[in-house]
Design an enzyme around this catalytic site. Sequence first.
Site, PDB file in Angstrom:
ATOM      1  N   SER A   1       0.849  -1.184   0.000  1.00 16.76           N
ATOM      2  CA  SER A   1       0.000   0.000   0.000  1.00 16.76           C
ATOM      3  C   SER A   1       0.888   1.238   0.000  1.00 16.76           C
ATOM      4  CB  SER A   1      -0.954  -0.030   1.198  1.00 16.76           C
ATOM      5  OG  SER A   1      -1.857   1.053   1.155  1.00 16.76           O
TER       6      SER A   1
ATOM      7  N   HIS B   1      -2.436  -1.047  -3.474  1.00 13.36           N
ATOM      8  CA  HIS B   1      -3.606  -0.191  -3.293  1.00 13.36           C
ATOM      9  C   HIS B   1      -3.511   1.032  -4.202  1.00 13.36           C
ATOM     10  CE1 HIS B   1      -4.391  -1.776   1.064  1.00 13.36           C
ATOM     11  NE2 HIS B   1      -4.710  -2.652   0.125  1.00 13.36           N
TER      12      HIS B   1
ATOM     13  N   ASP C   1      -5.001  -4.378   5.853  1.00 10.40           N
ATOM     14  CA  ASP C   1      -5.228  -5.250   4.701  1.00 10.40           C
ATOM     15  C   ASP C   1      -4.020  -6.170   4.512  1.00 10.40           C
ATOM     16  OD1 ASP C   1      -6.623  -6.291   2.538  1.00 10.40           O
ATOM     17  OD2 ASP C   1      -5.780  -4.864   1.119  1.00 10.40           O
TER      18      ASP C   1
END
Length: 325
Positions: A10, A37, A129
């Site tokens: 991310s 992401h 996540d």
Amino acid sequence: MRDLILIGSSMGGVEALSELVGQLPADLPAAVLVVQHTAPESPRLLGEILDQRGPLRAAIAEDGMPIERGRIYVAPPDRHMLVTADGLRVVFGPRENRVRPAIDPLFRTAAVHCRSRVIGVVLTGMLGDGAAGLLAVHRCGGAAVVQSPRDAAYPSMPTRALEAVPDAHQVLLSAMGATLARLAAEPAPEPPPVPEALRIEARLTERAMANDDWGDVPTRPTDFTCPECSGAIREIEGEPLRRFRCRVGHAYSEDDFVAAKGRGVEDALWLALQTLQEQAQVLETLAKEDRRRGWARNAGAYEERAGEMRDAASRLRELVSTIAA
């Protein structure tokens, strides 16, 4: 052989991925699937960037692509990338952990279908996540690898992943390529049985928008509502990590659920602030019109109410600033 490497990242991930793929050997006996992401409107450039950083060919994944060893597949913006019995899928499914593409759906589906052939990797990023997905990989016999939090630009995601799988390989980014090449060359061990709840969740993930009810996933009720659709939120049972999911499929780690609820509060407060300011402006406009007509009494009442609205808006703005800080 462990021939499927899954990488999730991310914040700070583009730089980390660029460094990592430069370390991978040209004869890597595994396919590499990457979830970074990205915002829905992001340009589809990451495949080109990674294609130029190392010897392996890289491209944005497309639904139905064959999965070939020695290639890198990158999840496109606003789509989940999954591994199913029919191969690579790219789908528009419910957001997980407030993002699409999300790491957990890829890790979960690949763990169920490929089991001990999988190597799951969590790199730099915020919130949680990837933690549940890495746990799924671990529970199905795959290898778990995490960038050392002290080495990550944003350590939250690696930290949560290590909390989920404490015995994961904790590796500096500079040594990650060699670690993955070594693990990929090892024989895949005999995998344990796939937990039934995980199998159900993977099946529903694969069905994406074709299903309208996640009620088959073992859950228990909560007093909460989904931050995205306002439906009832249930807590998933039978896992060491707290996770939440609604009936249409939105899913959250504990951290992401708190963050999503906080964002909902902030959005509601901004809407209230806008409404107060707009109401004050309407009252002030009416007051000016009444004064022009010589209706001083009505104008004064409107001006008083407008002042109250402006005062309330000022207090609310201070509250929003406090919450944002």
